[in-house]
Design a protein around this motif. Sequence first.
Motif, PDB file in Angstrom:
ATOM      1  N   GLY A  92       0.799  -1.220   0.000  1.00 23.94           N
ATOM      2  CA  GLY A  92       0.000   0.000   0.000  1.00 23.94           C
ATOM      3  C   GLY A  92       0.827   1.264   0.000  1.00 23.94           C
ATOM      4  N   SER A  93       2.082   1.173   0.397  1.00 16.69           N
ATOM      5  CA  SER A  93       2.951   2.359   0.398  1.00 16.69           C
ATOM      6  C   SER A  93       4.319   2.024  -0.174  1.00 16.69           C
ATOM      7  CB  SER A  93       3.095   2.901   1.819  1.00 16.69           C
ATOM      8  OG  SER A  93       3.667   1.914   2.668  1.00 16.69           O
ATOM      9  N   ARG A  94       4.337   1.140  -1.151  1.00 16.39           N
ATOM     10  CA  ARG A  94       5.620   0.734  -1.723  1.00 16.39           C
ATOM     11  C   ARG A  94       6.230   1.858  -2.555  1.00 16.39           C
ATOM     12  NH1 ARG A  94       6.759  -4.593  -1.100  1.00 16.39           N
ATOM     13  NH2 ARG A  94       5.045  -5.969  -0.486  1.00 16.39           N
ATOM     14  N   PHE A  95       5.408   2.531  -3.358  1.00 16.05           N
ATOM     15  CA  PHE A  95       5.952   3.613  -4.179  1.00 16.05           C
ATOM     16  C   PHE A  95       6.475   4.748  -3.309  1.00 16.05           C
ATOM     17  CE2 PHE A  95       5.559   7.529  -6.636  1.00 16.05           C
ATOM     18  CZ  PHE A  95       6.287   7.189  -7.778  1.00 16.05           C
ATOM     19  N   LEU A  96       5.755   5.068  -2.225  1.00 18.40           N
ATOM     20  CA  LEU A  96       6.208   6.125  -1.325  1.00 18.40           C
ATOM     21  C   LEU A  96       7.508   5.741  -0.644  1.00 18.40           C
ATOM     22  CD1 LEU A  96       5.639   8.845   0.027  1.00 18.40           C
ATOM     23  CD2 LEU A  96       4.309   7.616   1.762  1.00 18.40           C
ATOM     24  N   GLY A  97       7.619   4.484  -0.241  1.00 25.57           N
ATOM     25  CA  GLY A  97       8.856   4.030   0.386  1.00 25.57           C
ATOM     26  C   GLY A  97      10.031   4.049  -0.579  1.00 25.57           C
ATOM     27  N   GLY A  98       9.788   3.663  -1.845  1.00 23.99           N
ATOM     28  CA  GLY A  98      10.855   3.703  -2.833  1.00 23.99           C
ATOM     29  C   GLY A  98      11.329   5.118  -3.110  1.00 23.99           C
ATOM     30  N   SER A  99      10.380   6.066  -3.224  1.00 23.14           N
ATOM     31  CA  SER A  99      10.758   7.460  -3.475  1.00 23.14           C
ATOM     32  C   SER A  99      11.514   8.056  -2.289  1.00 23.14           C
ATOM     33  CB  SER A  99       9.515   8.283  -3.785  1.00 23.14           C
ATOM     34  OG  SER A  99       8.611   8.260  -2.689  1.00 23.14           O
ATOM     35  N   GLN A 100      11.123   7.711  -1.079  1.00 21.49           N
ATOM     36  CA  GLN A 100      11.856   8.204   0.087  1.00 21.49           C
ATOM     37  C   GLN A 100      13.275   7.630   0.135  1.00 21.49           C
ATOM     38  OE1 GLN A 100       9.460   7.271   3.497  1.00 21.49           O
ATOM     39  NE2 GLN A 100       8.071   9.008   3.199  1.00 21.49           N
ATOM     40  N   ALA A 101      13.429   6.360  -0.218  1.00 17.99           N
ATOM     41  CA  ALA A 101      14.769   5.762  -0.241  1.00 17.99           C
ATOM     42  C   ALA A 101      15.651   6.432  -1.287  1.00 17.99           C
ATOM     43  CB  ALA A 101      14.655   4.260  -0.511  1.00 17.99           C
ATOM     44  N   VAL A 102      15.063   6.809  -2.418  1.00 11.09           N
ATOM     45  CA  VAL A 102      15.838   7.507  -3.452  1.00 11.09           C
ATOM     46  C   VAL A 102      16.285   8.868  -2.953  1.00 11.09           C
ATOM     47  CG1 VAL A 102      15.663   8.573  -5.738  1.00 11.09           C
ATOM     48  CG2 VAL A 102      14.826   6.256  -5.384  1.00 11.09           C
ATOM     49  N   ARG A 103      15.378   9.617  -2.325  1.00 11.07           N
ATOM     50  CA  ARG A 103      15.752  10.956  -1.837  1.00 11.07           C
ATOM     51  C   ARG A 103      16.818  10.892  -0.757  1.00 11.07           C
ATOM     52  NH1 ARG A 103      10.062  11.866  -2.073  1.00 11.07           N
ATOM     53  NH2 ARG A 103       9.937  11.574   0.188  1.00 11.07           N
ATOM     54  N   MET A 104      16.829   9.828   0.024  1.00  7.68           N
ATOM     55  CA  MET A 104      17.779   9.741   1.124  1.00  7.68           C
ATOM     56  C   MET A 104      19.156   9.229   0.674  1.00  7.68           C
ATOM     57  SD  MET A 104      15.322   8.184   4.108  1.00  7.68           S
ATOM     58  CE  MET A 104      16.719   7.931   5.199  1.00  7.68           C
ATOM     59  N   ASN A 105      19.199   8.353  -0.310  1.00  6.96           N
ATOM     60  CA  ASN A 105      20.447   7.657  -0.623  1.00  6.96           C
ATOM     61  C   ASN A 105      21.072   8.038  -1.958  1.00  6.96           C
ATOM     62  OD1 ASN A 105      20.513   5.741   1.720  1.00  6.96           O
ATOM     63  ND2 ASN A 105      18.589   5.061   0.819  1.00  6.96           N
ATOM     64  N   ALA A 106      20.254   8.471  -2.937  1.00  4.53           N
ATOM     65  CA  ALA A 106      20.809   8.756  -4.256  1.00  4.53           C
ATOM     66  C   ALA A 106      21.854   9.876  -4.230  1.00  4.53           C
ATOM     67  CB  ALA A 106      19.689   9.081  -5.241  1.00  4.53           C
ATOM     68  N   PRO A 107      21.626  11.004  -3.523  1.00  8.07           N
ATOM     69  CA  PRO A 107      22.681  12.037  -3.490  1.00  8.07           C
ATOM     70  C   PRO A 107      23.965  11.548  -2.835  1.00  8.07           C
ATOM     71  CG  PRO A 107      20.570  12.958  -2.838  1.00  8.07           C
ATOM     72  CD  PRO A 107      20.388  11.485  -2.878  1.00  8.07           C
ATOM     73  N   ARG A 108      23.841  10.694  -1.820  1.00  9.58           N
ATOM     74  CA  ARG A 108      25.045  10.175  -1.160  1.00  9.58           C
ATOM     75  C   ARG A 108      25.852   9.303  -2.110  1.00  9.58           C
ATOM     76  NH1 ARG A 108      25.593   5.385   1.146  1.00  9.58           N
ATOM     77  NH2 ARG A 108      23.329   5.066   1.146  1.00  9.58           N
ATOM     78  N   VAL A 109      25.176   8.432  -2.851  1.00  8.17           N
ATOM     79  CA  VAL A 109      25.893   7.573  -3.791  1.00  8.17           C
ATOM     80  C   VAL A 109      26.527   8.411  -4.905  1.00  8.17           C
ATOM     81  CG1 VAL A 109      25.645   5.666  -5.423  1.00  8.17           C
ATOM     82  CG2 VAL A 109      24.394   5.626  -3.269  1.00  8.17           C
TER      83      VAL A 109
END
Length: 214
Positions: free
Chosen positions: A45-62
């Motif tokens: 029910g909140s998979r897309f929201l969880g994926g987008s939050q993971a991208v915002r948190m980790n993509a700039p670091r990588v």
Amino acid sequence: MGTPETSREPCPDRILDDIGGAFGMGAVGGSAFHFLKGVYNSPTGSRFLGGSQAVRMNAPRVGGSFAVWGGLFSAFDCTMVYARQKEDPWNSIFAGAATGGFLQMRQGLGASARSALFGGVLLALIEGAGIMLNKVLSAQENMPVMIEDPGPGVGLPMGLPGQTGNEVGSSSDSGWFGGWFDGGKKKEEARNGGSKTEILESFDAPPVPTFELK
């Protein structure tokens, strides 16, 4: 403009170019990886929201980690170019080893040496694969094209047992258009045993019959 030896940018601009390219590569790859990971670890029910939050948190670091590695590699590469005054694969190998060792200096001398060895071997494999690929491609481009001269009668369509070469050539020349326009003539000649027939035409029209009672 790239240097004559390679297609890369000259050394002052190469560092910024590699930093930007490495950041973009890390950001795109990290976004894809962490989005899938966030979707997998999020509840239903909140998979897309969880994926987008993971991208915002980790993509700039990588992306930043990749940018740091690319910037250090380009800096060491330019240093080797300036020191040796030439462009060759050894510069990239030394730069990869120096980058790996420099990034692991906080972990101790042993970890730094292992990372430097790994970076040098990795860049050596990459440079070797690139050299082999360039040799294969250049060999294929310089390969002469061999065109064999066909002998007499080679490549001509097969005719009848008693048909000569001129007849075969004429039949092949009229293959496209003769099939449409000369088909009736060929059938008529075959029906008459190959003999030529002449049709006499008269300009006088036959009388029209009348049905009047006299």
